[in-house]
Write an enzyme that holds these catalytic residues in place. Structure first.
Site, PDB file in Angstrom:
ATOM      1  N   LYS A   1       0.840  -1.194   0.000  1.00  0.00           N
ATOM      2  CA  LYS A   1       0.000   0.000   0.000  1.00  0.00           C
ATOM      3  C   LYS A   1       0.875   1.245   0.000  1.00  0.00           C
ATOM      4  O   LYS A   1       1.252   1.767   1.038  1.00  0.00           O
ATOM      5  CB  LYS A   1      -0.936  -0.001   1.205  1.00  0.00           C
ATOM      6  CG  LYS A   1      -1.975   1.115   1.173  1.00  0.00           C
ATOM      7  CD  LYS A   1      -3.150   0.801   2.088  1.00  0.00           C
ATOM      8  CE  LYS A   1      -2.832   1.076   3.530  1.00  0.00           C
ATOM      9  NZ  LYS A   1      -2.623   2.499   3.798  1.00  0.00           N
ATOM     10  N   GLY A  50       6.697   5.419   8.115  1.00  0.00           N
ATOM     11  CA  GLY A  50       5.877   6.621   8.068  1.00  0.00           C
ATOM     12  C   GLY A  50       5.910   7.360   9.384  1.00  0.00           C
ATOM     13  O   GLY A  50       6.839   7.207  10.185  1.00  0.00           O
ATOM     14  N   THR A  84       0.847   7.496  13.092  1.00  0.00           N
ATOM     15  CA  THR A  84       0.279   6.338  12.417  1.00  0.00           C
ATOM     16  C   THR A  84       0.835   5.052  12.997  1.00  0.00           C
ATOM     17  O   THR A  84       0.119   4.061  13.151  1.00  0.00           O
ATOM     18  CB  THR A  84       0.567   6.407  10.904  1.00  0.00           C
ATOM     19  OG1 THR A  84       0.117   7.659  10.409  1.00  0.00           O
ATOM     20  CG2 THR A  84      -0.143   5.299  10.169  1.00  0.00           C
ATOM     21  N   GLU A 114       9.129   1.703  11.227  1.00  0.00           N
ATOM     22  CA  GLU A 114      10.189   2.706  11.084  1.00  0.00           C
ATOM     23  C   GLU A 114       9.495   4.051  10.991  1.00  0.00           C
ATOM     24  O   GLU A 114       8.806   4.342  10.017  1.00  0.00           O
ATOM     25  CB  GLU A 114      11.020   2.421   9.833  1.00  0.00           C
ATOM     26  CG  GLU A 114      12.340   3.189   9.804  1.00  0.00           C
ATOM     27  CD  GLU A 114      12.216   4.553   9.152  1.00  0.00           C
ATOM     28  OE1 GLU A 114      12.209   5.555   9.908  1.00  0.00           O
ATOM     29  OE2 GLU A 114      12.128   4.630   7.923  1.00  0.00           O
ATOM     30  N   CYS A 123      13.526  10.943   6.428  1.00  0.00           N
ATOM     31  CA  CYS A 123      13.382  10.771   7.877  1.00  0.00           C
ATOM     32  C   CYS A 123      14.722  10.830   8.591  1.00  0.00           C
ATOM     33  O   CYS A 123      14.775  11.053   9.806  1.00  0.00           O
ATOM     34  CB  CYS A 123      12.659   9.466   8.190  1.00  0.00           C
ATOM     35  SG  CYS A 123      13.482   7.996   7.517  1.00  0.00           S
ATOM     36  N   GLU A 173       8.919  17.134  14.256  1.00  0.00           N
ATOM     37  CA  GLU A 173       9.458  16.755  12.955  1.00  0.00           C
ATOM     38  C   GLU A 173       8.763  17.578  11.874  1.00  0.00           C
ATOM     39  O   GLU A 173       7.591  17.361  11.562  1.00  0.00           O
ATOM     40  CB  GLU A 173       9.239  15.257  12.697  1.00  0.00           C
ATOM     41  CG  GLU A 173       9.865  14.795  11.398  1.00  0.00           C
ATOM     42  CD  GLU A 173       9.616  13.330  11.104  1.00  0.00           C
ATOM     43  OE1 GLU A 173      10.506  12.685  10.536  1.00  0.00           O
ATOM     44  OE2 GLU A 173       8.522  12.836  11.432  1.00  0.00           O
TER      45      GLU A 173
END
Length: 509
Positions: free
Chosen positions: A195, A262, A266, A285, A319, A412
């Site tokens: 996905k 992500g 989430t 992650e 990231c 972030e």
């Protein structure tokens, strides 16, 4: 029907998108090797970040779509899991070759889809190819551990693939990070419902479509190799908050594992959604607010170049970017002036810095830059962009000096924004670097060998780069501490994610 893979150069693709008659690409789910219309009849618009133009429509897949995809993957698992490693490796290498032969095509649409520069896109396509090559080699060289007990019983470890996985990847490095999951998943004998983010689904769509067409052209039956691909809404703010697509996939009882890259919010929701399914493997992650520590013994020009690359590569949408720079006070003024000049010269909007991925993300970054205006003289480079962007989501590289308690230092931001602060001692900077909910990566710049270990081993980070950044060997563990995730992937660590291990005990007589 016009398809993106018919336009393999940047000139051809941009010319197509500029035509007044152009209609957005209408993507379909790919299930069991075939394009499959969604049962939801709902669509999500995807924009070209460099222009703001809607150029693709992605199906907002329903719970029924997920059920169909899981069934296809589960059906294929029986044969694929029993396929010998050498044959699985041959499939992976063939996929790598298909991508390699179309490297330009994938780079073009990755650049358009995500907003990154074409040069950066080419790097990521090469890394996607490497993912398949690496795991194809790995599974042919696996070793296991065997031991004898004192009473002459042979014990050995045996691994078997877990089953169907949900592979959920982000929008910042769409193809590269998706293949980082697909390659080991298939290599270790699992099948998947992948996905991608709905914001950047096009390169994944091209990848699977090209792979299917490539295999069919060879006369392959496609057997159980590729199972299904289901783009669906993947928004941190809404996917798990009542959206049936994400919930149906992650909670599905026949999905035996989840590999997610992500945002932390989430990731927390995935933990909640899977908490009662104890046996489901979950690898997360998540986000980072990564520090760069610059000590007074550095080569100043080299340190400036490394810190700038770590801050602004892929317009800060990685990231692992070092978005908090701490500089020892004795060289702070010299570093800051050189840093500003270096960024002005080498990180130029539209040339070496791309557009940010979406209007929503543009507005998020802008809100933090607006917040910075409350601190006097905080902007050393950059400014607050217009509230309404004109012709794409462009934000120039920004260098700020703000206090440690500012949300700009804590949150972030995930864009071309970096802060620079001074420090006096090792103990001080270690404490400040670790004063974060995150612990994904850190960059340590020093020429003192003892300090490399002394400081590097105390930083709360899953990955520490010393005098370099973004160097990877694919067998090393990739992942973070604290709110930056759980588990590791890469080499043996990916094997732990995608396989179950059992120990057999066999007497000699």
């Amino acid at each position: 029907m016009i398809q993106p893979w018919d336009y393999a150069s940047i000139e051809a693709a941009e010319s197509l998108l500029q035509q007044s008659s152009f209609e957005p690409f209408q993507l379909q789910n790919l299930i069991n090797g075939a394009q499959t219309p969604s049962t939801s009849n709902e669509w999500l618009d995807s924009s070209n970040p460099k222009t703001g133009q809607i150029f693709a429509r992605v199906p907002n897949s329903s719970a029924q779509d997920i059920e169909n995809a899981v069934q296809a993957a589960e059906s294929a698992f029986a044969s694929w899991s029993q396929t010998p490693p050498s044959k699985r490796a041959a499939h992976l290498n063939r996929i790598a070759t298909l991508i390699e032969e179309r490297r330009g095509l994938f780079a073009v649409w990755e650049s358009i889809d995500q907003g990154k520069t074409l040069a950066r896109a080419r790097v990521e396509i090469d890394r996607a190819i490497s993912n398949f090559r690496y795991f194809a080699a790995y599974i042919q060289e696996q070793k296991t551990a065997a031991r004898w007990t004192d009473d002459n019983v042979l014990t050995y470890e045996h691994r078997s693939p877990i089953g169907v996985f949900a592979l959920i990847s982000p929008w910042n490095m769409p193809l590269y990070l998706l293949t980082w999951k697909i390659a080991p998943c298939l290599a270790f004998g699992c099948t998947a419902v992948a996905k991608p983010s709905e914001v950047t689904s096009l390169s994944a769509y091209c990848k699977f479509s090209v792979a299917i067409l490539g295999y069919r052209s060879l006369g392959s039956t496609w057997e159980g190799y590729y199972r299904c691909w289901t783009p669906a809404r993947c928004s941190e703010s809404r996917l798990w908050g009542g959206n049936l697509t994400g919930s149906a996939l992650v909670r599905h009882p026949r999905v035996r594992g989840v590999s997610f890259t992500g945002g932390t919010a989430t990731g927390i929701q995935i933990r909640r959604d899977t908490i009662e399914d104890i046996g489901k493997h979950v690898s997360l992650e998540l986000g980072g607010k990564n520090p760069t520590l610059v000590f007074e013994d550095v080569d100043l020009d080299a340190a400036v170049a490394t810190a700038a690359r770590a801050a602004f590569e892929n317009q800060g949408e990685i990231c692992l970017c070092g978005s908090r720079i701490y500089v020892q006070r004795s060289i702070y003024d010299a570093f800051l002036s050189r840093f500003v000049a270096h960024v002005q010269e080498h990180y130029v909007l539209g040339r070496t810095v791309g557009a940010v991925v979406s209007l929503a993300h543009y507005r998020k970054i802008r809100s933090y830059l607006s917040l910075a205006t409350q601190y006097p003289d905080s902007f050393k480079l950059g400014s607050v962009p217009p509230e309404t962007p004109d012709g794409g989501y462009w934000i120039e590289p920004t260098i700020l000096t703000v206090p440690d308690d500012s949300p700009i230092m804590k949150d972030e931001i995930f864009g071309p924004v970096v802060t620079v602060s001074s420090f006096d001692t090792e103990e001080e900077v270690i404490a400040r670097a670790n004063d974060s909910q995150y612990g994904l990566s850190s960059i340590l710049l020093t020429r003192d060998g003892a300090r490399m270990r002394r400081v590097g081993e105390r930083l709360d980070a899953g990955m520490v780069w010393v005098n370099c950044w973004l160097v990877r060997e694919l067998g090393t563990p990739f992942g973070g501490m604290k709110a930056s995730g759980t588990g590791r992937e890469g080499g043996d660590y990916s094997r732990d994610v995608f396989t179950n291990v059992r120990t057999l005990h066999i007497p000699s007589v």
